[in-house]
Scaffold this active site. Structure first.
Site, short mmCIF file in Angstrom:
data_model
loop_
_atom_site.label_atom_id
_atom_site.label_comp_id
_atom_site.label_asym_id
_atom_site.label_seq_id
_atom_site.Cartn_x
_atom_site.Cartn_y
_atom_site.Cartn_z
N HIS A 22 0.84 -1.20 0.00
CA HIS A 22 0.00 0.00 0.00
C HIS A 22 0.88 1.26 0.00
O HIS A 22 0.62 2.20 -0.75
CB HIS A 22 -0.89 0.06 1.25
CG HIS A 22 -1.91 -1.04 1.37
ND1 HIS A 22 -2.06 -1.79 2.49
CD2 HIS A 22 -2.84 -1.47 0.49
CE1 HIS A 22 -3.05 -2.66 2.32
NE2 HIS A 22 -3.54 -2.49 1.11
N LYS A 46 -17.08 -5.96 6.83
CA LYS A 46 -15.76 -6.60 6.86
C LYS A 46 -15.17 -6.33 8.24
O LYS A 46 -14.87 -5.18 8.57
CB LYS A 46 -14.88 -5.97 5.75
CG LYS A 46 -13.66 -6.80 5.37
CD LYS A 46 -12.99 -6.22 4.12
CE LYS A 46 -11.67 -6.89 3.83
NZ LYS A 46 -10.99 -6.36 2.64
N ARG A 95 -1.96 -6.39 -8.06
CA ARG A 95 -0.85 -7.25 -7.66
C ARG A 95 -0.61 -8.40 -8.63
O ARG A 95 0.49 -8.79 -8.90
CB ARG A 95 -1.11 -7.84 -6.26
CG ARG A 95 -0.98 -6.84 -5.16
CD ARG A 95 -1.59 -7.35 -3.89
NE ARG A 95 -3.02 -7.60 -4.07
CZ ARG A 95 -3.80 -8.17 -3.20
NH1 ARG A 95 -3.30 -8.58 -2.06
NH2 ARG A 95 -5.08 -8.33 -3.44
N SER A 133 -3.12 -7.75 3.60
CA SER A 133 -3.27 -7.46 5.03
C SER A 133 -3.52 -8.74 5.81
O SER A 133 -3.03 -8.90 6.93
CB SER A 133 -4.41 -6.47 5.23
OG SER A 133 -4.12 -5.26 4.57
N1 COA Z 1 -0.26 -4.29 -1.65
C1 COA Z 1 -0.57 -5.18 -0.72
N2 COA Z 1 -1.84 -5.58 -0.48
C2 COA Z 1 -2.80 -5.02 -1.21
C3 COA Z 1 -2.54 -4.07 -2.19
C4 COA Z 1 -1.19 -3.72 -2.41
N3 COA Z 1 -0.84 -2.83 -3.34
N4 COA Z 1 -3.69 -3.72 -2.77
C5 COA Z 1 -4.65 -4.42 -2.15
N5 COA Z 1 -4.12 -5.20 -1.21
C6 COA Z 1 -4.84 -6.17 -0.37
C7 COA Z 1 -5.34 -5.58 0.91
O1 COA Z 1 -4.37 -5.69 1.91
C8 COA Z 1 -6.53 -6.49 1.18
O2 COA Z 1 -6.10 -7.68 1.77
P1 COA Z 1 -7.06 -8.58 2.67
O3 COA Z 1 -8.20 -9.02 1.78
O4 COA Z 1 -6.17 -9.66 3.08
O5 COA Z 1 -7.54 -7.71 3.79
C9 COA Z 1 -7.06 -6.81 -0.22
O6 COA Z 1 -5.97 -6.60 -1.07
C10 COA Z 1 -8.16 -5.91 -0.72
O7 COA Z 1 -8.25 -4.81 0.12
P2 COA Z 1 -8.44 -3.29 -0.19
O8 COA Z 1 -7.51 -2.73 -1.18
O9 COA Z 1 -8.45 -2.64 1.14
O10 COA Z 1 -9.77 -3.29 -0.88
P3 COA Z 1 -11.15 -3.68 -0.31
O11 COA Z 1 -11.62 -4.76 -1.22
O12 COA Z 1 -11.18 -3.91 1.15
O13 COA Z 1 -11.91 -2.31 -0.54
C11 COA Z 1 -12.77 -0.48 -1.79
C12 COA Z 1 -11.97 -1.76 -1.77
C13 COA Z 1 -12.63 0.32 -0.52
C14 COA Z 1 -12.20 0.33 -2.93
C15 COA Z 1 -14.25 -0.86 -2.09
O14 COA Z 1 -14.69 -1.84 -1.18
C16 COA Z 1 -15.18 0.34 -2.04
O15 COA Z 1 -15.11 1.21 -2.85
N6 COA Z 1 -16.08 0.37 -1.05
C17 COA Z 1 -17.02 1.48 -0.85
C18 COA Z 1 -18.44 1.11 -1.24
C19 COA Z 1 -18.63 1.23 -2.72
O16 COA Z 1 -18.46 2.28 -3.30
N7 COA Z 1 -19.02 0.12 -3.33
C20 COA Z 1 -19.23 0.04 -4.74
C21 COA Z 1 -17.94 -0.26 -5.47
S1 COA Z 1 -18.22 -0.59 -7.14
#
Ligand code: COA
Length: 170
Positions: A22, A46, A95, A133
């Protein structure tokens, strides 16, 4: 003379906790915008290990000195947060190929909901492509070494949290 519109980007995520992957995206994306807002999602569906305040504080600590990076929590739709902040670009990291389908779906739905909003992707650095994460939490919980996987500033905090959880379960 016409003043140029400030370029504002939003990098959203759960950041539970922030990883080096991140942070790498934050550093690289901050070079493209006048202001990069790291949006920490409050997502009741979550279950997070770290509280919202802890997650925000972790990112603030690790981005200290990066003048154009701000950290804020958000809830509800991402596109609404983006608009509310005067931004028009969402930043995400890819990734592996496996991230692509989910990210494409989100980018398209966000575009559908807000025509002005584009999503740009950074290819995650190869050294961080295996990080998430969840794996950090898993390693830390079992006493493994998380140095080099998350920013040094938050390593102790992660171990301390895990210790608290283990104690609570006894
Ligand atoms: N390096 C390391 N890990 C990474 C990463 C990177 N560059 N990019 C993503 N990850 C990992 C995160 O650690 C996380 O791991 P985990 O599943 O083990 O916890 C996973 O990838 C995905 O997490 P994250 O990037 O936090 O995305 P998310 O899926 O939790 O949330 C949002 C994504 C916040 C963008 C999305 O849920 C959102 O927009 N929510 C708001 C509601 C909304 O608008 N919904 C409609 C969307 S169309």
């Amino acid at each position: 003379m016409k003043t140029q519109k400030k370029r504002i980007g939003v990098y959203p995520g759960s950041f539970d906790p922030l990883t080096n992957g991140h942070l790498d995206i934050i550093i690289r994306a901050s070079k493209l915008f006048d202001l990069l807002i790291v949006g920490v999602l409050k997502n009741d569906s979550k279950k997070a290990l770290f509280t919202m305040d802890e997650r925000v504080e972790h990112i603030r600590k690790c981005t200290k000195g990066m003048e154009n990076v701000k950290v804020e929590m958000f809830e509800g739709l991402l596109v609404d947060f983006v608009k509310q902040k005067g931004a028009d670009t969402i930043v995400r990291g890819l990734r592996a190929v496996s991230d692509y389908e989910y990210e494409l779906q989100m980018a398209m739905l966000n575009k559908h909901m807000s025509q002005e909003t584009d999503t740009i992707f950074f290819m995650t650095d190869i050294h961080n492509s295996f990080l998430s994460s969840s794996v950090i939490k898993d390693i830390a919980q079992h006493g493994g070494n998380i140095h080099g996987l998350v920013p040094e500033e938050i390593v102790d905090d992660i171990y301390a949290k895990m210790k608290g959880i283990k104690t609570a379960k006894l």
